[in-house]
Design a protein around this motif. Sequence first.
Motif, PDB file in Angstrom:
ATOM      1  N   PRO A 230      72.345 -94.284 -43.700  1.00 25.75           N
ATOM      2  CA  PRO A 230      73.510 -93.882 -42.904  1.00 25.75           C
ATOM      3  C   PRO A 230      74.722 -94.784 -43.139  1.00 25.75           C
ATOM      4  CG  PRO A 230      71.525 -93.755 -41.566  1.00 25.75           C
ATOM      5  CD  PRO A 230      71.126 -94.411 -42.868  1.00 25.75           C
ATOM      6  N   LEU A 233      76.393 -93.649 -46.398  1.00 23.69           N
ATOM      7  CA  LEU A 233      77.028 -92.345 -46.204  1.00 23.69           C
ATOM      8  C   LEU A 233      78.300 -92.474 -45.375  1.00 23.69           C
ATOM      9  CD1 LEU A 233      73.761 -90.340 -45.561  1.00 23.69           C
ATOM     10  CD2 LEU A 233      75.393 -89.853 -47.396  1.00 23.69           C
ATOM     11  N   ALA A 234      78.276 -93.381 -44.386  1.00 21.51           N
ATOM     12  CA  ALA A 234      79.448 -93.555 -43.536  1.00 21.51           C
ATOM     13  C   ALA A 234      80.563 -94.326 -44.239  1.00 21.51           C
ATOM     14  CB  ALA A 234      79.045 -94.285 -42.252  1.00 21.51           C
ATOM     15  N   CYS A 248      71.771 -86.900 -49.392  1.00 23.91           N
ATOM     16  CA  CYS A 248      71.813 -88.308 -49.792  1.00 23.91           C
ATOM     17  C   CYS A 248      72.743 -88.496 -50.990  1.00 23.91           C
ATOM     18  CB  CYS A 248      70.411 -88.798 -50.147  1.00 23.91           C
ATOM     19  SG  CYS A 248      69.235 -88.712 -48.787  1.00 23.91           S
ATOM     20  N   LEU A 304      69.603 -88.611 -41.136  1.00 19.55           N
ATOM     21  CA  LEU A 304      70.638 -89.442 -41.748  1.00 19.55           C
ATOM     22  C   LEU A 304      71.531 -90.123 -40.716  1.00 19.55           C
ATOM     23  CD1 LEU A 304      71.609 -87.029 -44.662  1.00 19.55           C
ATOM     24  CD2 LEU A 304      69.978 -88.916 -44.699  1.00 19.55           C
ATOM     25  N   MET A 305      71.040 -90.230 -39.492  1.00 21.03           N
ATOM     26  CA  MET A 305      71.809 -90.818 -38.406  1.00 21.03           C
ATOM     27  C   MET A 305      71.112 -92.057 -37.872  1.00 21.03           C
ATOM     28  SD  MET A 305      73.242 -88.790 -35.094  1.00 21.03           S
ATOM     29  CE  MET A 305      74.009 -89.594 -33.693  1.00 21.03           C
ATOM     30  N   ASN A 315      76.441 -89.954 -38.830  1.00 16.10           N
ATOM     31  CA  ASN A 315      75.690 -91.148 -39.257  1.00 16.10           C
ATOM     32  C   ASN A 315      75.571 -92.239 -38.199  1.00 16.10           C
ATOM     33  OD1 ASN A 315      77.619 -90.507 -42.113  1.00 16.10           O
ATOM     34  ND2 ASN A 315      75.418 -90.082 -42.038  1.00 16.10           N
ATOM     35  N   TYR A 317      77.375 -94.803 -37.578  1.00 19.12           N
ATOM     36  CA  TYR A 317      77.565 -96.142 -38.146  1.00 19.12           C
ATOM     37  C   TYR A 317      79.058 -96.429 -38.266  1.00 19.12           C
ATOM     38  CZ  TYR A 317      77.416-100.260 -41.072  1.00 19.12           C
ATOM     39  OH  TYR A 317      77.589-101.537 -41.547  1.00 19.12           O
ATOM     40  N   GLY A 342      71.400 -98.229 -39.351  1.00 16.41           N
ATOM     41  CA  GLY A 342      72.226 -97.767 -40.463  1.00 16.41           C
ATOM     42  C   GLY A 342      71.719 -98.228 -41.804  1.00 16.41           C
TER      43      GLY A 342
END
Length: 375
Positions: A230, A233-234, A248, A304-305, A315, A317, A342
């Motif tokens: 996460p 991704l964030a 991903c 994904l969080m 996410n 994050y 995260g």
Amino acid sequence: MTKSRSRTTTLMFDPRHNPFWVCVISLAIFIPSTSCTPTPPTLINFGDSNSDTGGVLAGTGLPIGLPHGITFFHRGTGRFGDGRLIIDFFCEDLKLRYLSPYLESLAPNFTSGVNFAVSGATTLPQFVPFALDVQIRQFIHFKNRSLHLQSLGKTKNIMDEEGFKNGVYMIDIGQNDLLVALYASNLTYKPVAQKIPSFLAEIKLAIQNLYANGGRKFWIHNTGPLGCSPKELALHPHTHKDVDQIGCLRVHNQVAKSFNKDLKNVCKDLRSQFKDAIVVYVDVYTIKYNLFAHPDVYGFEKALMACCGYGGAPNNYNVKATCGQPGYSICANPSKAIVWDGVHYSEAANRVVASAILSAHFSTPQLTLRQLFLL
């Protein structure tokens, strides 16, 4: 969980000359054996935050308190996560104490082994706290000092010669090297791929040095799917073209898979080099990726969080309000989260990953930790 992959395990041990197999055969045909008392197992671990049980806290004084540790320990222990790590579940399975960090100065207990892992550790650059080569040099000092104390008759809470000889030497490192290289390359695959051989050379050298100092049983984890983090991704704006079918980041996972492929070959080369050693390569990547690909199968939600963080979906994050910092919040049920803060996995996820690893279905050669200790 993916189906077990078929592998052929070749062990260069003649059962006629190996006490372990004599014991197994004796037990199988119900013949009592008086020589089947195995030496208590010991773990000697090297790595980063994946397996740090308090090294960064002891070594730097970095406060890692609640909410880290809230699920199991109910206090901060220096572990990044809400509870137990994969290595803690290994210890439980083997009926060992949780590993004391090498750097712990107050009441450590090294009878079950020792942990040199420190959060943030890398393979390169060398000679900085607490890179892999530093952890190896710490081990050499630790071993020499332990055996010296043994010779003086001081045996309380320390490892003996048999513990070093028959211990399993574990390494789980590399993800921080890959992430630093990714950031430096502006998330470009090729420059990172060019650096991977230098990372692996350090891991290979570490194993060679451990072998030179008596290690014969090695347990090597590959790195996980960094692109499912996460945090990553964030931090990195992306479109659907930048992510795979489960969301991903592609380039992160591509470099992780390249690293893992070459690490597997390093382990293969070391088996050829050291005929009297056992080098087990563990495919942690596949196990962890399965969690993100099929969260419902394992009882997880919002794969994904992060559970502990700030910002909410997708996410949860924010680098300005990470877990434990002002503004953070915790999800209602951490056991439903794969990722805790995260970056680091929840205790629930670590339990699933540890169970899969302990099954030996993802190991080459296909050995369990218990079997490795007995060989």
